[in-house]
Design a protein around this motif. Structure first.
Motif, PDB file in Angstrom:
ATOM      1  N   GLY A 230      14.656  76.446  33.517  1.00  0.00           N
ATOM      2  CA  GLY A 230      15.154  75.455  34.467  1.00  0.00           C
ATOM      3  C   GLY A 230      14.262  75.201  35.658  1.00  0.00           C
ATOM      4  N   ILE A 231      13.024  75.639  35.617  1.00  0.00           N
ATOM      5  CA  ILE A 231      12.134  75.476  36.773  1.00  0.00           C
ATOM      6  C   ILE A 231      11.928  74.002  37.122  1.00  0.00           C
ATOM      7  N   ASP A 232      11.995  73.135  36.110  1.00  0.00           N
ATOM      8  CA  ASP A 232      11.776  71.710  36.362  1.00  0.00           C
ATOM      9  C   ASP A 232      12.886  71.072  37.189  1.00  0.00           C
ATOM     10  N   LYS A 233      14.000  71.762  37.338  1.00  0.00           N
ATOM     11  CA  LYS A 233      15.118  71.237  38.115  1.00  0.00           C
ATOM     12  C   LYS A 233      15.156  71.804  39.543  1.00  0.00           C
ATOM     13  N   LEU A 234      14.232  72.684  39.858  1.00  0.00           N
ATOM     14  CA  LEU A 234      14.212  73.336  41.169  1.00  0.00           C
ATOM     15  C   LEU A 234      13.371  72.548  42.170  1.00  0.00           C
ATOM     16  N   THR A 235      13.686  72.720  43.443  1.00  0.00           N
ATOM     17  CA  THR A 235      12.843  72.163  44.496  1.00  0.00           C
ATOM     18  C   THR A 235      11.521  72.933  44.505  1.00  0.00           C
ATOM     19  N   ARG A 236      10.521  72.379  45.138  1.00  0.00           N
ATOM     20  CA  ARG A 236       9.228  73.071  45.215  1.00  0.00           C
ATOM     21  C   ARG A 236       9.388  74.441  45.872  1.00  0.00           C
ATOM     22  N   GLU A 237      10.147  74.482  46.948  1.00  0.00           N
ATOM     23  CA  GLU A 237      10.360  75.746  47.649  1.00  0.00           C
ATOM     24  C   GLU A 237      10.951  76.799  46.706  1.00  0.00           C
ATOM     25  N   LYS A 238      11.908  76.416  45.894  1.00  0.00           N
ATOM     26  CA  LYS A 238      12.538  77.363  44.963  1.00  0.00           C
ATOM     27  C   LYS A 238      11.617  77.704  43.790  1.00  0.00           C
ATOM     28  N   ARG A 239      10.785  76.743  43.383  1.00  0.00           N
ATOM     29  CA  ARG A 239       9.809  77.041  42.321  1.00  0.00           C
ATOM     30  C   ARG A 239       8.807  78.076  42.812  1.00  0.00           C
ATOM     31  N   LEU A 240       8.366  77.929  44.074  1.00  0.00           N
ATOM     32  CA  LEU A 240       7.432  78.903  44.639  1.00  0.00           C
ATOM     33  C   LEU A 240       8.083  80.271  44.770  1.00  0.00           C
ATOM     34  N   ALA A 241       9.328  80.300  45.223  1.00  0.00           N
ATOM     35  CA  ALA A 241      10.056  81.570  45.352  1.00  0.00           C
ATOM     36  C   ALA A 241      10.215  82.229  43.987  1.00  0.00           C
ATOM     37  N   SER A 242      10.478  81.432  42.973  1.00  0.00           N
ATOM     38  CA  SER A 242      10.593  81.953  41.619  1.00  0.00           C
ATOM     39  C   SER A 242       9.257  82.553  41.165  1.00  0.00           C
TER      40      SER A 242
ATOM     41  N   GLU B 246      -5.892  86.290  46.633  1.00  0.00           N
ATOM     42  CA  GLU B 246      -5.269  86.056  47.941  1.00  0.00           C
ATOM     43  C   GLU B 246      -4.671  84.658  48.021  1.00  0.00           C
ATOM     44  N   ALA B 247      -5.382  83.679  47.460  1.00  0.00           N
ATOM     45  CA  ALA B 247      -4.852  82.312  47.442  1.00  0.00           C
ATOM     46  C   ALA B 247      -3.527  82.262  46.697  1.00  0.00           C
ATOM     47  N   ILE B 248      -3.440  82.956  45.570  1.00  0.00           N
ATOM     48  CA  ILE B 248      -2.213  82.975  44.772  1.00  0.00           C
ATOM     49  C   ILE B 248      -1.083  83.649  45.547  1.00  0.00           C
ATOM     50  N   SER B 249      -1.380  84.755  46.190  1.00  0.00           N
ATOM     51  CA  SER B 249      -0.354  85.443  46.986  1.00  0.00           C
ATOM     52  C   SER B 249       0.169  84.549  48.108  1.00  0.00           C
ATOM     53  N   LEU B 250      -0.736  83.919  48.836  1.00  0.00           N
ATOM     54  CA  LEU B 250      -0.332  83.005  49.911  1.00  0.00           C
ATOM     55  C   LEU B 250       0.424  81.796  49.355  1.00  0.00           C
ATOM     56  N   PHE B 251      -0.031  81.303  48.230  1.00  0.00           N
ATOM     57  CA  PHE B 251       0.585  80.145  47.593  1.00  0.00           C
ATOM     58  C   PHE B 251       2.056  80.431  47.267  1.00  0.00           C
ATOM     59  N   PHE B 252       2.309  81.509  46.546  1.00  0.00           N
ATOM     60  CA  PHE B 252       3.685  81.819  46.158  1.00  0.00           C
ATOM     61  C   PHE B 252       4.564  82.179  47.351  1.00  0.00           C
ATOM     62  N   ALA B 253       3.959  82.730  48.399  1.00  0.00           N
ATOM     63  CA  ALA B 253       4.726  83.051  49.611  1.00  0.00           C
ATOM     64  C   ALA B 253       4.946  81.804  50.469  1.00  0.00           C
TER      65      ALA B 253
END
Length: 191
Positions: free
Chosen positions: A152-164, A17-24
Motif C-alpha cells: 500500500g505504499i502507493d496510497k501513502l503521503t510522501r512523509e509516510k512513505r519516508l517513515a515507512s 549518509e544521504a540515504i539515512s538523511l533521506f529516510f529521516a
C-alpha cells in the motif's frame, strides 16, 4: 583523527549518509549534496573502467540533448549548491523527489562497480522499486517482491512513505548490520 579512504569508499559513505538523511526526512539540500557527490564519484569510477558505461552516460544518451546540455541538466542542482562565483544572487527551485532518482541511480552505479551494496543501499532500492513500480515494470519480479515489503505504499503521503522506508532501513540494519567492512582499531595494551 586522520580519515583515509578510496574514492569508492568515500562515495559509499556519502551515499549511506544521504540515504539515512533521506529516510529521516531531513533537509533535501543536504541529501542532494551528498547523493550527487556520491553519484558523481561512482559514475566517474564506472566510466574509468567502461567509457560511457555508467547509468549517467545512458541518461545522457537517451535524453535527446547534447552531452553538454544533458550534463548541465543533471548537475544543475549540485552545481548551484557548490558554486557561487558566477551567480551569487541565483535562486534554486527543484522537486525534492529528484533526490529519490539520484540516490537510486547512485546505488546502480555502485552495483556496476561490483559493490557490495550496503544494507542502506539495498533497503533504498527495495523502497524505490515499491515507490516507483512503473520505472522497470509493475509486474517484474523485483517490483512485486519490493511491493510486498511495502504494501500500500502507493496510497501513502510522501512523509509516510519516508517513515515507512526509515522503519524498513532500521529493521534491516538491526537484522543484517550496516554492510560496511571496517578495519578493527588497534587495541591498547591492557585492553
Amino acid at each position: 583523527m586522520q580519515v583515509t579512504c578510496t574514492k569508492f569508499e568515500a562515495a559509499c559513505r556519502q551515499l549511506n549518509e544521504a540515504i539515512s538523511l533521506f529516510f529521516a526526512d531531513h533537509d533535501p539540500l543536504a541529501v542532494r549534496t551528498l547523493a550527487a557527490a556520491a553519484h558523481g564519484l561512482l559514475a566517474d569510477l564506472v566510466e574509468h573502467d567502461q567509457p560511457d558505461g555508467s547509468w549517467r552516460s545512458h541518461l545522457v544518451e537517451s535524453s535527446g540533448l547534447s552531452k553538454k546540455e544533458a550534463l548541465a541538466a543533471i548537475n544543475s542542482v549540485q552545481n548551484f549548491l557548490k558554486h557561487a562565483d558566477r551567480d551569487p544572487n541565483a535562486h534554486l527551485n527543484f522537486d525534492e523527489e529528484e533526490n529519490d532518482h539520484i540516490i537510486f541511480i547512485a546505488t546502480l552505479e555502485c552495483g556496476e562497480l561490483g559493490g557490495p551494496l550496503t544494507t542502506a543501499m539495498q533497503a533504498f532500492q527495495i523502497w524505490y522499486l515499491a515507490s516507483y513500480p512503473d520505472r522497470i515494470g509493475v509486474e517484474t519480479e523485483l517490483v512485486v517482491k519490493s511491493r510486498s515489503a511495502f504494501t500500500g505504499i502507493d496510497k501513502l503521503t510522501r512523509e509516510k512513505r519516508l517513515a515507512s522506508g526509515l522503519n524498513f532501513l532500521t529493521s534491516a540494519i538491526v537484522k543484517y548490520g550496516d554492510g560496511f567492512i571496517r578495519k578493527k582499531k588497534p587495541q591498547k595494551k591492557g585492553d
